[in-house]
Design a protein around this motif. Structure first.
Motif, PDB file in Angstrom:
ATOM      1  N   GLU A  48       0.813  -1.216   0.000  1.00 20.88           N
ATOM      2  CA  GLU A  48       0.000   0.000   0.000  1.00 20.88           C
ATOM      3  C   GLU A  48       0.848   1.268   0.000  1.00 20.88           C
ATOM      4  N   LYS A  49       2.134   1.137   0.215  1.00 21.33           N
ATOM      5  CA  LYS A  49       3.031   2.300   0.235  1.00 21.33           C
ATOM      6  C   LYS A  49       3.653   2.501  -1.154  1.00 21.33           C
ATOM      7  N   THR A  50       3.973   3.747  -1.470  1.00 19.29           N
ATOM      8  CA  THR A  50       4.604   4.050  -2.749  1.00 19.29           C
ATOM      9  C   THR A  50       5.970   3.386  -2.846  1.00 19.29           C
ATOM     10  N   LEU A  51       6.752   3.501  -1.796  1.00 23.52           N
ATOM     11  CA  LEU A  51       8.064   2.851  -1.754  1.00 23.52           C
ATOM     12  C   LEU A  51       8.070   1.822  -0.633  1.00 23.52           C
ATOM     13  N   GLY A  52       8.043   0.572  -1.049  1.00 21.25           N
ATOM     14  CA  GLY A  52       8.154  -0.512  -0.091  1.00 21.25           C
ATOM     15  C   GLY A  52       9.604  -0.942   0.038  1.00 21.25           C
ATOM     16  N   PRO A  53       9.860  -1.962   0.835  1.00 16.62           N
ATOM     17  CA  PRO A  53      11.241  -2.399   1.050  1.00 16.62           C
ATOM     18  C   PRO A  53      11.954  -2.843  -0.225  1.00 16.62           C
ATOM     19  N   LEU A  54      11.246  -3.525  -1.112  1.00 13.86           N
ATOM     20  CA  LEU A  54      11.898  -3.976  -2.351  1.00 13.86           C
ATOM     21  C   LEU A  54      12.263  -2.806  -3.257  1.00 13.86           C
ATOM     22  N   GLU A  55      11.368  -1.820  -3.342  1.00 15.70           N
ATOM     23  CA  GLU A  55      11.662  -0.641  -4.171  1.00 15.70           C
ATOM     24  C   GLU A  55      12.865   0.122  -3.614  1.00 15.70           C
ATOM     25  N   ILE A  56      12.921   0.263  -2.292  1.00 14.10           N
ATOM     26  CA  ILE A  56      14.057   0.967  -1.684  1.00 14.10           C
ATOM     27  C   ILE A  56      15.342   0.167  -1.901  1.00 14.10           C
ATOM     28  N   TYR A  57      15.243  -1.146  -1.790  1.00 16.16           N
ATOM     29  CA  TYR A  57      16.429  -1.979  -1.995  1.00 16.16           C
ATOM     30  C   TYR A  57      16.959  -1.833  -3.416  1.00 16.16           C
ATOM     31  N   PHE A  58      16.068  -1.988  -4.420  1.00 15.39           N
ATOM     32  CA  PHE A  58      16.524  -1.975  -5.810  1.00 15.39           C
ATOM     33  C   PHE A  58      16.868  -0.580  -6.335  1.00 15.39           C
ATOM     34  N   THR A  59      16.298   0.474  -5.734  1.00 15.67           N
ATOM     35  CA  THR A  59      16.589   1.819  -6.236  1.00 15.67           C
ATOM     36  C   THR A  59      17.598   2.583  -5.379  1.00 15.67           C
ATOM     37  N   ASN A  60      17.897   2.082  -4.190  1.00 16.32           N
ATOM     38  CA  ASN A  60      18.820   2.783  -3.301  1.00 16.32           C
ATOM     39  C   ASN A  60      19.953   1.906  -2.806  1.00 16.32           C
ATOM     40  N   LEU A  61      19.621   0.904  -2.008  1.00 22.07           N
ATOM     41  CA  LEU A  61      20.647   0.116  -1.327  1.00 22.07           C
ATOM     42  C   LEU A  61      21.535  -0.647  -2.298  1.00 22.07           C
ATOM     43  N   LEU A  62      20.957  -1.356  -3.235  1.00 20.34           N
ATOM     44  CA  LEU A  62      21.745  -2.141  -4.193  1.00 20.34           C
ATOM     45  C   LEU A  62      22.627  -1.250  -5.079  1.00 20.34           C
ATOM     46  N   PRO A  63      22.099  -0.185  -5.701  1.00 13.46           N
ATOM     47  CA  PRO A  63      22.983   0.670  -6.516  1.00 13.46           C
ATOM     48  C   PRO A  63      24.089   1.342  -5.706  1.00 13.46           C
TER      49      PRO A  63
END
Length: 131
Positions: A48-63
């Motif tokens: 239900e959130k715009t940025l969930g954990p997977l989105e943050i992982y793939f767009t922030n933490l991993l890069p």
């Protein structure tokens, strides 16, 4: 005299830049990791959130992690390649330079390996947490 002082100063500046940048990456990566796992604790996938954990992982933490590994690898390469570009007549001095560059390159190489191991660990913990 200045020629002999210039190279160590350049090496120390390169190492200082690598350490400074790595510490900034480390703070940002830790902040993103904390954000991801607090979201997982709060709402799992958080669809239900715009940025969930997977989105943050793939767009922030991993890069950020991959970028830091590449950066540290490049710094290591530059430090290790310095002796090839220096014209030093004295073979003993040339050998000292090679040894110094190898020793100085240990820190960014260790950092790259550590961030790679940390990135793998983060991925494993993320997958386990979401299952």
């Amino acid at each position: 005299m200045m020629d002999k002082l210039g190279l160590p100063i350049v090496l120390l500046a390169a190492l200082w830049g690598a350490v400074n940048t790595t510490l900034s990456f480390f703070q940002t990566i830790n902040a993103r990791r904390d954000m991801i796992f607090s979201l997982i604790d709060e709402c799992g996938y958080c669809t239900e959130k715009t940025l969930g954990p997977l989105e943050i992982y793939f767009t922030n933490l991993l890069p950020l992690t991959i970028g830091n590994i590449i950066f540290l690898g490049l710094i290591s390469y530059v430090i290790l390649s310095i002796p090839r570009h220096m014209k030093i007549e004295d073979s003993a001095e040339a050998e000292h330079l090679k040894t110094a560059c190898r020793v100085i390159a240990v820190l960014p190489i260790f950092g790259a390996i550590s961030f790679a191991a940390g990135g793998i660990f983060d991925m494993v913990v993320l997958v386990r947490s979401l299952n």
